[in-house]
Design an enzyme around this catalytic site. Structure first.
Site, mmCIF file in Angstrom:
data_model
loop_
_atom_site.group_PDB
_atom_site.id
_atom_site.type_symbol
_atom_site.label_atom_id
_atom_site.label_comp_id
_atom_site.label_asym_id
_atom_site.label_seq_id
_atom_site.Cartn_x
_atom_site.Cartn_y
_atom_site.Cartn_z
ATOM 1 N N ARG A 6 0.658 13.962 9.240
ATOM 2 C CA ARG A 6 1.962 13.968 9.038
ATOM 3 C C ARG A 6 1.908 14.583 7.700
ATOM 4 O O ARG A 6 2.049 13.945 6.794
ATOM 5 C CB ARG A 6 2.432 12.446 8.929
ATOM 6 C CG ARG A 6 4.000 12.264 8.887
ATOM 7 C CD ARG A 6 4.324 10.675 8.599
ATOM 8 N NE ARG A 6 4.282 10.527 7.315
ATOM 9 C CZ ARG A 6 4.067 9.494 6.234
ATOM 10 N NH1 ARG A 6 3.673 8.340 6.842
ATOM 11 N NH2 ARG A 6 4.063 9.546 5.145
ATOM 12 N N HIS A 16 7.233 9.864 5.828
ATOM 13 C CA HIS A 16 7.352 9.086 7.094
ATOM 14 C C HIS A 16 8.700 9.108 7.769
ATOM 15 O O HIS A 16 8.676 9.790 8.948
ATOM 16 C CB HIS A 16 7.172 7.384 7.114
ATOM 17 C CG HIS A 16 7.334 6.707 8.000
ATOM 18 N ND1 HIS A 16 6.873 6.958 9.373
ATOM 19 C CD2 HIS A 16 8.696 5.835 8.068
ATOM 20 C CE1 HIS A 16 7.227 6.023 9.991
ATOM 21 N NE2 HIS A 16 8.140 5.177 9.732
ATOM 22 N N TYR A 33 2.228 6.957 -2.339
ATOM 23 C CA TYR A 33 1.140 6.146 -2.023
ATOM 24 C C TYR A 33 0.081 7.711 -1.463
ATOM 25 O O TYR A 33 -0.985 7.184 -0.873
ATOM 26 C CB TYR A 33 1.313 5.456 -0.653
ATOM 27 C CG TYR A 33 2.151 6.067 0.455
ATOM 28 C CD1 TYR A 33 1.782 6.807 1.354
ATOM 29 C CD2 TYR A 33 3.519 5.632 0.383
ATOM 30 C CE1 TYR A 33 2.573 7.507 2.475
ATOM 31 C CE2 TYR A 33 4.488 6.312 1.392
ATOM 32 C CZ TYR A 33 3.772 7.100 2.302
ATOM 33 O OH TYR A 33 4.615 7.487 3.362
HETATM 34 C C1 LIG Z 1 7.067 -3.511 15.862
HETATM 35 C C2 LIG Z 1 7.519 -2.564 14.641
HETATM 36 N N1 LIG Z 1 7.245 -3.000 13.378
HETATM 37 C C3 LIG Z 1 7.345 -2.130 12.561
HETATM 38 C C4 LIG Z 1 8.211 -0.985 12.560
HETATM 39 C C5 LIG Z 1 8.578 -0.158 11.276
HETATM 40 N N2 LIG Z 1 8.128 0.803 11.391
HETATM 41 C C6 LIG Z 1 8.589 2.086 11.786
HETATM 42 S S1 LIG Z 1 7.292 3.483 11.997
HETATM 43 C C7 LIG Z 1 5.971 2.635 11.343
HETATM 44 C C8 LIG Z 1 4.770 3.096 11.221
HETATM 45 C C9 LIG Z 1 4.105 3.595 12.413
HETATM 46 O O1 LIG Z 1 3.106 4.460 12.415
HETATM 47 P P1 LIG Z 1 2.341 4.938 13.469
HETATM 48 O O2 LIG Z 1 2.322 4.349 14.808
HETATM 49 O O3 LIG Z 1 1.069 5.758 12.964
HETATM 50 O O4 LIG Z 1 3.428 6.300 13.948
HETATM 51 P P2 LIG Z 1 4.078 7.491 12.847
HETATM 52 O O5 LIG Z 1 4.996 7.033 12.299
HETATM 53 O O6 LIG Z 1 2.623 7.827 12.209
HETATM 54 O O7 LIG Z 1 4.442 8.558 13.890
HETATM 55 C C10 LIG Z 1 6.645 1.243 11.075
HETATM 56 C C11 LIG Z 1 5.833 0.284 10.287
HETATM 57 C C12 LIG Z 1 8.599 -0.772 13.763
HETATM 58 N N3 LIG Z 1 9.440 0.425 14.117
HETATM 59 N N4 LIG Z 1 7.983 -1.451 14.949
#
Ligand SMILES: Cc1ncc(C[n+]2csc(CCOP(=O)(O)OP(=O)(O)O)c2C)c(N)n1
Ligand SMILES: Cc1ncc(C[n+]2csc(CCOP(=O)(O)OP(=O)(O)O)c2C)c(N)n1
Ligand SMILES: [Mg+2]
Ligand SMILES: [Mg+2]
Lengths: 352, 325, 352, 325
Positions: A249, A253, A262
């Site tokens: 990434r 985020h 971080y």
């Molecule tokens: C069930 C849930 N918990 C928390 C969140 C908040 N949240 C949104 S994206 C994210 C991180 C996701 O990381 P990853 O699965 O690696 O996907 P990326 O963002 O790296 O594409 C979080 C914690 C959410 N959307 N859904």
């Protein structure tokens, strides 16, 4: 046992010639074009956001090869269940640039997927849609269709119970579903090594007695070929698979995040060297499939397409308040009718 | 016509719908060879095979979540959750996904799915086997919540639920599963979701109940009838969207209302019904609306179960209190 | 890769002598005694149920070695988080026969665990308590205690998301928790091969980069020694483990179940040959640690103990209605006070 | 004293409690180095280390479930769920376990734990980021539900929540996180859970609101004051157990009541409050109780968000309607 990383096109733009046999020049250029288009759209959307013309948005910068490579093996009748960092997949499958602007711009209508595309609306709750994918695949298999279901989720999704429950089901019933996980190293501020007790995602397949692969996710050839292989196995043998795409990434985020809190710039620089678009361009140019002139025109053309989409998006204007109630049920119950009347009475004087 | 218990009527509805419509399928824990722990799905697997009568792994989020996917892709899944007390692991899938897919997809993916679960006290089993938490589903926009109180209704309502283009939570009062047999037509019939049923007419006071509370609500009505109080008993049948018209018409006539439910009282289903009646009938009301409910506690295990649940005496007491206000 | 099954005492009552070194005769007899006591209690409880003097109950028949073997390695300060087929574990750890009768007999007071025992109340929702175990272990580790946390769950629990989330956490934070799963081949009517995509439970540890073992769960020596090994690793190195105890549910799932609907008598007979108590008795008798006379007295003594417990249980009588409200909050809020008054007014005439 | 935003006041409370009590710990997604997506936990990890400021894997059931275990074993965990919209995956752990451990263990394992989550609209983000479903927790016996509306209250209530021997769901109105700064004492202080706050006195009509609705409820009160209507505005602060005494005393005085909440209306939190008032104040009431609420829909994304949520105009309208009844 850490599985081997599958790579065809390395970061210097050199490809293993044997491995790319069967990928036509046309397809290569399509891959490149979609990656470029996705990046330009992404950049534009981020800049709109900074100007207050767009909602909070996830950046797909750096993950274009993973996105486009996983989309191309699908056939029209196959299914895709997205999460929220797969704009490139959606574009490749036929979702319009404008609809994605609407979606991220805070319009529900951007969630509508045209009937001819078997694409689910984006799933924001991490991992939930993996269960849906298992169900979609179950239905296809029950009807003896040769349909494949593809899902995308992030490395973070592997910690959720739904990931586990879905993979177990897919393997138990031998469903035609390919679980692609983009391991972009981060779940917001959490690096993968603090998310998961295993070093890789693909090795988790052992718990489900499932085939898996670990792929350089910035190598569009490797992504394409690996996903294609498992999509075909799913189609022919109704066999599920877990595919880890190792990518990065590059951006924050979302636009609400500040990744400097971080992580250091140095790591990002390392990964910028592995950029999926740069290496593809190098490859195309060095193998005389492409030149700077063509590249310039492509960029111009993509920018125009994106500008047009932005124009169309910004022309959409305000939502009718009554729209909010429209799709809650097939038939509207009494209380929603009463609430619509309330809303109409409130907003009747105004434009809305 | 044949005499059937409620559980048989439910099984009957599943047989009819699975025969009529190839897209109907049943999934859940132990629904196959075992026929479900309450035997709601007996003989289905023999007739329709394991692909349409799906024994699922022990994972509630997956049961609801995969049913969503099935419904997106042309099936009409009827998912069984073994007890309402185990439904919460599928709550995210229910609230965030089942209830919202139509909206989220702007009408493209309506989900014709049913989640069945036995609810309420009556089997004197362990913790989590006596829950009545229908309010958690009634308060979710996008869901429908249906609770039958007779074998006849169970069959007709379940068929309607399966045919409904939206997700329906179908809660079955396990205390009535085998309580008695009644005449149930063997052919297919439907009962409209969203319409209440006046189970007993009366002019003096209205009682609203549903599911496992209906027999005692009727018993209470008979009891006070001996003393000259004629109670109108409404079987709500559908909790969401509930039949506000039938309710308000009855209260307009009687001026008095007792709401009976097994669920805990605070923020329970009775609160909304009462509030709607107050909002619409305030000037007709001759007394505050009474609620006879389970208490705001963990549903007791076998030995204390009876203390918690509404019974005829508690309802009679509430009726008199309301009459004498 | 299916892991090897650890066995010390085979079904013919022959033990690997080298492997039992270090298990004192006294401990062996304790193992045997607790297994016999558990079976007698279990039989009595089932018969009370048939007479309407007991609630719905799970039978632990056939799983006594798994139960007792996992309990014995624990120290007084360690924790145990039970599910619902571990009466033998509870008895071995010090829970009274009577309290377990109360629990299954429908009295909340049977859920009370005396303060000197670090045992959680039974968890009925399959798998949920594995998350609690991770938390208990986290707290112990944070305080740098040498405390070990043991959990018990069934093969069915491995399908739940909570299983996955908990094991990932335990491994990520290297928590001193030992997850014991009694694979008794059934989750109600579902045989394990239709529950899980893997052939064994222990191989699932690969997804968590965790140590694991697969043990003959009807062999009390193997259970004891393996659990002890991992309990000590947890204590010394704060290292989690997953242990699969391969055993068999001889009885129905609960007294509400009728297992003849979904399994044949033949399979059960096969497993009765592998009975954990029979083989232990054979071993003890053949190695002159025990004789028939002693066995008879033991059975008599256990029956007496159980009879006494039944008497005490049946002397308990009715519950005060106000008891229902007592432990909802530390301080009772107004609405519960009102409800208690209601209940008191209702039941004031009666015994209750 | 220093001027602090609500999010700073929350952070302040966490700092104070973590300093004072070694058993307090914070866990959740991104609570460490990142300081939480809304920065509620900034600087904690630097001061208390990663063992007491625990970045958890992305698993809500585990976050709530492991907090339960921590609380059983002597800690006072403060779990953060990133948005209320992601809390449902932890619903089983909350309802079946957090709420019940004291009861299930007959008093032995009370759980001094807090689950914090931002709720409500205001950040114009994607779906699931604007939920207001406090009623799902208010209706669970064994839980407490607290929602602050000012920086001052947020600090005092959070400290009380952490000190509370029972599990407290602490929902923070994200729309107010940074809306303004106000004087917040730098020392430790508590605010009693279960007590409402009369934010404005008035004799003509009572308005009950909480959290994100308080500023607009007060604005509505000021607005009608110009026309001579003096509204008493009650900030409920605790939704469960709510302060029925303060409410009924106020309604006894004013005879009129408007309840304002962001949550959907049907089976929403307002229903119980209204029902309690009707049950206790029926003869004082001069008009039906009005509810100004979010509609019974999926919370809209950014562009339609404002249409759904209560605002000053909607409340003013309800006040006049109630006054003119
Ligand atoms: C069930 C849930 N918990 C928390 C969140 C908040 N949240 C949104 S994206 C994210 C991180 C996701 O990381 P990853 O699965 O690696 O996907 P990326 O963002 O790296 O594409 C979080 C914690 C959410 N959307 N859904
Ligand atoms: C979450 C949840 N879902 C369903 C049930 C109903 N149920 C009780 S025991 C059981 C099977 C458990 O099988 P297993 O985990 O193998 O334990 P065993 O009964 O064999 O000891 C089921 C489905 C439950 N208690 N909890
Ligand atoms: Mg990621
Ligand atoms: Mg089992």
């Amino acid at each position: 046992m850490k599985p081997k990383l599958i790579q065809i096109l390395n970061e210097y733009g050199h490809a293993n010639i044997l491995q790319i046999e069967g990928i036509s020049d046309e397809l290569m250029l399509k891959m490149y074009r979609m990656m470029v288009l996705t990046r330009i759209w992404n950049g534009k959307a981020l800049s709109l956001q900074r100007q207050g013309r767009m909602g909070t948005i996830t950046s797909v910068h750096g993950q274009e090869a993973a996105n486009i490579g996983m989309a191309l093996p699908l056939e029209q009748t196959d299914w895709f269940l997205p999460s929220f960092r797969d704009q490139g997949v959606l574009f490749t499958l036929g979702v319009s640039l404008k609809d994605q602007l609407l979606f991220w711009g805070g319009y529900e209508q951007g969630m509508y997927i045209p009937e001819h595309l078997n694409i689910a609306p984006s799933c924001i709750t991490v991992g939930s849609h993996l269960c849906h994918a298992a169900g979609v695949a179950y239905a296809a298999k029950l009807r003896k269709e040769k349909t494949v279901v593809l899902t995308n989720s992030g490395d973070g999704s592997t910690s959720e119970g739904d990931f586990h429950e879905s993979l177990n089901m897919a393997s138990l019933f031998q469903l035609p579903v390919v679980f692609v996980v983009q391991n972009n190293h981060w779940a917001i501020s959490m690096p993968f090594e603090r998310q998961s007790a295993t070093e890789t995602i693909s090795e988790k397949a052992a718990a489900y007695n499932m085939e898996s692969a670990r792929v350089d996710g910035n190598d569009v050839f490797a992504v394409y070929k690996t996903v294609k292989k498992y999509v075909e196995l799913a189609r022919e043998k109704s066999q599920p698979a877990l595919i880890e795409l190792v990518t990065y990434r590059i951006g924050d985020h979302t636009t609400a995040d500040d990744a400097t809190r971080y992580r250091t710039k140095e790591v990002i620089d390392e990964w910028i060297k592995k950029d999926p678009i740069d290496r593809m361009k190098k490859f195309l140019v060095e193998t005389h499939r492409w030149d700077e002139q063509q590249d310039k025109s492509l960029i111009d053309e993509c920018m125009k397409q994106v500008e047009q989409a932005v124009k169309d998006y910004e022309a959409v204007g305000v939502i009718e308040p009554a729209e909010m109630f429209k799709y809650m049920y097939h038939e509207m119950p009494w209380h929603l009718k009463e609430e619509i009347d309330e809303v109409k009475a409130l907003y009747k004087g105004e434009d809305a | 016509m044949a005499r059937k218990s409620m559980i048989q009527a439910i099984n009957d509805a599943l047989h009819i719908m699975m025969t009529e419509d190839e897209s109907v399928l049943v999934l859940g824990q132990d629904v196959g060879e075992d026929g479900g722990v309450f035997r709601a799905t007996v003989d289905l697997i023999e007739k329709y095979g394991p692909e349409r009568v799906v024994d699922m792994p022990l994972a509630e989020s997956l049961i609801v979540g995969s049913a969503i996917g099935m419904a997106m892709n042309g099936l009409k899944p009827v998912a069984e959750i073994q007890f309402m007390g185990f439904i919460y692991q599928g709550f995210d899938q229910t609230l965030c996904h089942a209830a919202r897919y139509r909206h989220r997809s702007r009408g493209r993916f309506g989900l014709p799915m049913v989640v069945r679960a036995p609810y309420g006290a009556g089997v004197r089993a362990l913790e989590h086997h006596s829950e009545s938490t229908e309010v958690h589903f009634a308060s979710v926009p996008g869901l429908k919540v249906v609770i039958p109180s007779t074998a006849y209704d169970a069959k007709g309502l379940l068929i309607s639920a399966i045919e409904d283009p939206d997700p329906v939570m179908f809660f079955e009062p396990k205390r009535l599963y085998r309580l008695k047999k009644e005449e149930v037509p063997s052919e297919k019939y439907t009962i409209t979701i969203g319409k209440a049923h006046i189970a007993r007419e009366g002019a003096d006071i209205t009682i609203i109940a549903w599911g496992g509370m209906m027999p005692i609500a009727l018993a209470a009505a008979e009891h006070v009838a001996d003393e000259g109080v004629e109670a109108e008993v409404i079987d709500l049948r559908t909790i969401q969207p509930f039949d506000v018209e039938t309710i308000t018409a009855s209260v307009a006539k009687t001026g008095r209302l007792v709401i009976v439910h097994e669920a805990p009282r605070l923020f329970g289903p009775g609160a909304e019904i009462a509030t709607q009646v107050y909002e619409r009938n305030l000037l007709h009301l001759l007394a505050p609306i009474a609620r006879v409910t389970g208490y705001d506690i963990v549903p007791p295990m076998a030995r204390a179960e009876d203390f918690n649940y509404p019974n005829r005496e508690k309802i009679v007491k509430a009726i008199y209190k309301t009459m004498e206000f």
